[in-house]
Each structure stands twice: as C-alpha cells, then as structure tokens.
Design a protein around this motif. Sequence first.
Motif, PDB file in Angstrom:
ATOM      1  N   ARG A 150       2.080   6.122  10.131  1.00 37.15           N
ATOM      2  CA  ARG A 150       0.502   5.630   9.568  1.00 37.15           C
ATOM      3  C   ARG A 150      -0.314   6.091  10.238  1.00 37.15           C
ATOM      4  N   HIS A 165      -4.378  -4.942   8.228  1.00 39.94           N
ATOM      5  CA  HIS A 165      -5.381  -4.225   7.533  1.00 39.94           C
ATOM      6  C   HIS A 165      -5.770  -2.948   8.484  1.00 39.94           C
ATOM      7  N   ILE A 166      -4.599  -2.187   8.750  1.00 41.00           N
ATOM      8  CA  ILE A 166      -4.944  -0.950   9.587  1.00 41.00           C
ATOM      9  C   ILE A 166      -5.627   0.173   8.542  1.00 41.00           C
ATOM     10  N   GLU A 167      -6.434   0.636   9.417  1.00 38.79           N
ATOM     11  CA  GLU A 167      -6.980   1.778   8.638  1.00 38.79           C
ATOM     12  C   GLU A 167      -7.209   3.205   9.386  1.00 38.79           C
ATOM     13  N   ASP A 168      -7.080   4.362   8.910  1.00 38.20           N
ATOM     14  CA  ASP A 168      -7.167   5.697   9.285  1.00 38.20           C
ATOM     15  C   ASP A 168      -8.087   5.527  10.758  1.00 38.20           C
ATOM     16  N   GLU A 217       0.664  -4.543   7.221  1.00 35.11           N
ATOM     17  CA  GLU A 217      -0.075  -4.859   6.038  1.00 35.11           C
ATOM     18  C   GLU A 217      -1.071  -6.004   6.231  1.00 35.11           C
ATOM     19  N   GLN A 244       0.481   4.048   1.736  1.00 38.73           N
ATOM     20  CA  GLN A 244       0.628   4.624   3.035  1.00 38.73           C
ATOM     21  C   GLN A 244       1.960   3.950   3.866  1.00 38.73           C
ATOM     22  N   SER A 253       0.838  -1.146   0.156  1.00 40.07           N
ATOM     23  CA  SER A 253       0.065   0.059  -0.016  1.00 40.07           C
ATOM     24  C   SER A 253       0.865   1.365   0.113  1.00 40.07           C
ATOM     25  N   ASN A 268      -7.724   4.011  13.401  1.00 40.26           N
ATOM     26  CA  ASN A 268      -7.505   2.626  14.095  1.00 40.26           C
ATOM     27  C   ASN A 268      -6.664   3.132  15.330  1.00 40.26           C
ATOM     28  N   ASP A 281      -8.314  -1.243  18.138  1.00 45.14           N
ATOM     29  CA  ASP A 281      -9.102  -1.873  16.811  1.00 45.14           C
ATOM     30  C   ASP A 281      -8.021  -2.927  16.451  1.00 45.14           C
ATOM     31  N   ARG A 282      -6.764  -2.895  16.517  1.00 44.38           N
ATOM     32  CA  ARG A 282      -5.808  -3.892  16.261  1.00 44.38           C
ATOM     33  C   ARG A 282      -4.685  -3.979  16.938  1.00 44.38           C
TER      34      ARG A 282
END
Length: 373
Positions: free
Chosen positions: A138, A114-117, A111, A25, A23, A119, A186-187
């Motif tokens: 990130r 699946h870390i998202e904004d 990766e 990012q 990705s 989190n 979240d993660r």
Amino acid sequence: MSDDKILRERLADELTGNGSLRSPQWRQAVLDVPRHEFLRGGYFRQVDGPGPTGWEPVMPDAPAWLPACYSNESLVTQIAGTIVPGDIQGRIFRQPTSSSTLPGLVVRILEEAHIEDGNKLALIGAGTGASTALACHRLGDDLVTAVEYDQDVAQRARTSLAACGMSPDLVTADGLLGYEPNAPYDRLVATVGVLNIPRAWIEQVRPGGLIVATVCGWMYSSELVRLTVHDDGTATGQFLGGQVSFMLARPHLPPPLGMLPDLDDGEECEATVGPDALDDWTARFVAQTAAPRTQRFQMERAEGGTQHVFLDVDSGAWAALHREGNRWLVRQGGTAGLWHRIEDHVTRWQRDGQPDLERFTITITPEGQSITW
C-alpha cells in the motif's frame, strides 16, 4: 490462473462480503500479496479431544496447507516461545506464542487506521510478516517500520518479505517502546494486544496522527480502539466494536498464579453481582477497567460446588465467590475490596443501560489511561 491466485481472489471476495475489506487499495494488496510465502515453515493445526489442547504440524507438502493459507483463519506458527512446525512430529500440548492472524482482522485494522498515500507507518508485532507485506504494497517499503519482539520470528519474516521482493525496516525490539529512530509516524498499528497504550506510542506519533490497537485485560475480553494524538501529548479515541482479540504482547502476559492465598480467609458477605455476569463479553471488559491485572479461574470447593476465584498476583488482592441458593457469597483478601471494585463498575454499567463498547471512550494522558462510557 495458478491455484494460489484463485484462492486469493476467493479470499478477497470473502473479505469484501463480510465488510473487512472496504477500499480498492487494500483489496489489491490482498490479491497481490502471497500469504503462503509467509507460511513456508508450516503451521500448527488444533486437535480437539479430551484433556489439554493439542497442536500438530501441517507442512507445505500436505494437501490442506495451501487452502488453509488463504482461509480467513489465524494459523499458529510458534508454540511455547521457540517451537515451530518443522521441529516436531506428532502433537504438542503447549500454548501458542505466535501466529499469522486471520486476514479479515489484519485488513480491518489497516482499514481502521485510515492510511493515506505518503503516510509513515509503524507496525507493532510483525509476526510472520504478512501484515507488513500488505502495508508495503500500500505505502512502499520506505514508509513502513515493523517491530518484532522475537528475534527468530523477525528473521523468518525478513526472509519471507525478501522472497516477495520487499525490504521494509523490520527491527527486533520491544514493540511497547515503539521505534524512536524512525519517528515521528503518521500512523501506528499494533497487531498484539496490550493492557494499556504505551506512552512511547503517543510520543512517536505526530499530532493529528492515529493509533489503532487492541486493549485487553487478563480476564480475556478485548476491544479495538482508534486514538488521535493531540498537540499536548494526550490521545483520545473510541472503541470500534467486534470483539477483536490478539495475542498479548509478551511483556503484558499474566504472571504464573503461584501459591494461592487462603481462600477461607477474610469476611464473607453477599455479592451484589455474581461472577456469571462476566460471561458476557462487554460486562467482562467493564470488570477489567476496574481490575485489568486480575486473573479469573474456577476451583472445586471441599464442601462441594464451584468456587470462582479472582486474583491479582502482583498486589495480592483476591476474591472468591460461590453460590448458596439464589445468592452469591464472596470472601476477599489482600488490598481493599477487589470484588467490590469490580461489582461497582459492572453495576454502574448495568444502571446506565449496558451500553455497547462502541460507546466507550479512552483517554491517555501523562498520568495514565482511563476508559469511560
């Protein structure tokens, strides 16, 4: 462009090419985070030769230091629990206890999470702090909690992160207990190996959240897994493949072998599966599902030939195998049938077509951990 930025570009290209970096990012994080800042104390280079493995320090004034910082390799930063490169001259013959993990593996597990904004992330095993820095790039410092077991390692990581202008919540604690004050997350990503997924991790990740960790055993086959946490306090997931390995969390390290049992004790019988079957990584992982706390080693027999020994120190269970012609013979002692448990699992896996680890699933309930295929 400075030498280190050129090296970062090359590293990012290498990781993109081998599929670790997928990705934009995370690619930008690799380009922007100076890994060499987390190796200012030097690293240990392995020295090959006869006898035990030796390690010698490589310090920042050495020509090899900066290129190594941007190689896709793990760099050992601590030996025997306390010794860092600046402590010695010459060589040391002890076991590594901390390292800067190869960048390809670090970015792969980030990766895979699946870390998202936005989190909120718990990172178990801060080490040098380099993986924490990538996560901060990130997500931002406020969303990252890093947990490090070793107080000295944690302090060096804080210093390196500060040099990069980063100040996440980096705590010194037992990462197997997570860090409850900042939960829920979240993660959760672990950069240490574990024998089993700790219950605290499940409890501290919100339902729908993800855990990425490496499940290991004392026969040293291991695999990366991604779990989803459910509303009922359970978690399920798939293994991700790739023969991933990390240093075991220190509380999960195997105990000393101590005094060995009498390996001539017990009744001898023919084994259905020989220990050579466990030279295969997946077969060995299957064996560990039957006996995760069993250690494997070899000894010379007084009668000649090699004896393959499997020992669970805590339970006292053991098995000793040797070849006689085309047959493998086994003696067992302690609690019932250690080798029979192992060969039962391996035989069923063989009968089912020897599925790859990507076809294995893991389930965590309050009663414990189970792995199936």
